[in-house]
Design an enzyme around this catalytic site. Structure first.
Site, PDB file in Angstrom:
ATOM      1  CB  THR A  26      -1.005   0.020   1.177  1.00 29.62           C
ATOM      2  OG1 THR A  26      -2.006   1.015   0.910  1.00 29.62           O
ATOM      3  CG2 THR A  26      -0.359   0.294   2.517  1.00 29.62           C
ATOM      4  CB  CYS A  32      -3.388   6.153   6.320  1.00 33.49           C
ATOM      5  SG  CYS A  32      -4.602   7.213   5.510  1.00 33.49           S
ATOM      6  CG  HIS A  49      -4.301   2.539   3.319  1.00 37.67           C
ATOM      7  ND1 HIS A  49      -3.245   2.745   2.471  1.00 37.67           N
ATOM      8  CD2 HIS A  49      -4.609   3.756   3.833  1.00 37.67           C
ATOM      9  CE1 HIS A  49      -2.932   4.042   2.459  1.00 37.67           C
ATOM     10  NE2 HIS A  49      -3.763   4.673   3.290  1.00 37.67           N
TER      11      HIS A  49
END
Length: 165
Positions: A26, A32, A49
């Protein structure tokens, strides 16, 4: 051999599961947090994520449960168990949760990165999944890639290069 065919990409507010020889990646981890849960001996892993700490803060119907730490980790856990992982063998690695902007405020609501890290840790603890290693905080974005055959999480951090945990 061109290994790029074996990379499964996880989007923002998304979750996927892989089995070796696939790897999972990711990008765009600012505040995040990328959460990897894996069973190394079976060479399977899932990655979420996570964008925000708590789905209870959302007032919308049909919300994306993969966006929030509390719901995304529950889904990740169920998915990997449903696909053969063993609860006692699960381990986790996490990265991200940066403070991407500086604020002249001490308001907790602006500390999204730290709140995401805390929420992820709390949810993994609820499922009794030990966090083996982490690369969290700071103020730089990250891209992470996990190989379920080795248990290695590669982390590319903006302006500082690549590390492995």
């Amino acid at each position: 051999m061109n290994i790029t065919n074996n990379i499964v990409k996880v989007g923002i507010a998304d979750m996927k599961m892989v089995e070796a020889p696939e790897v999972i990646r990711t990008s765009g981890l600012g505040s995040c947090v990328g959460v990897v849960v894996y069973d190394l001996s079976l060479k399977i892993a899932g990655m979420a994520h996570v964008m925000l700490p708590d789905s209870n803060l959302s007032k919308r119907e049909n919300l994306n449960e993969l966006k929030y730490a509390d719901t995304a980790i529950d889904i990740l856990y169920s998915t990997i168990i449903d696909n053969g992982a063993r609860k006692f063998a699960l381990k986790a690695k996490i990265a991200g949760g940066a403070q991407m902007f500086s604020f002249n405020s001490t308001k907790d609501v602006l500390r999204v990165g730290n709140r995401n890290i805390e929420a992820v840790i709390e949810r993994l603890n609820k499922h009794r999944i030990p966090i083996i290693s982490s690369d969290t905080g700071g103020n730089s974005g990250r891209t992470i890639e996990f190989d379920p055959s080795t248990g290695v999480l590669k982390i590319k951090t903006v302006n500082t290069g690549e590390t492995e945990i």
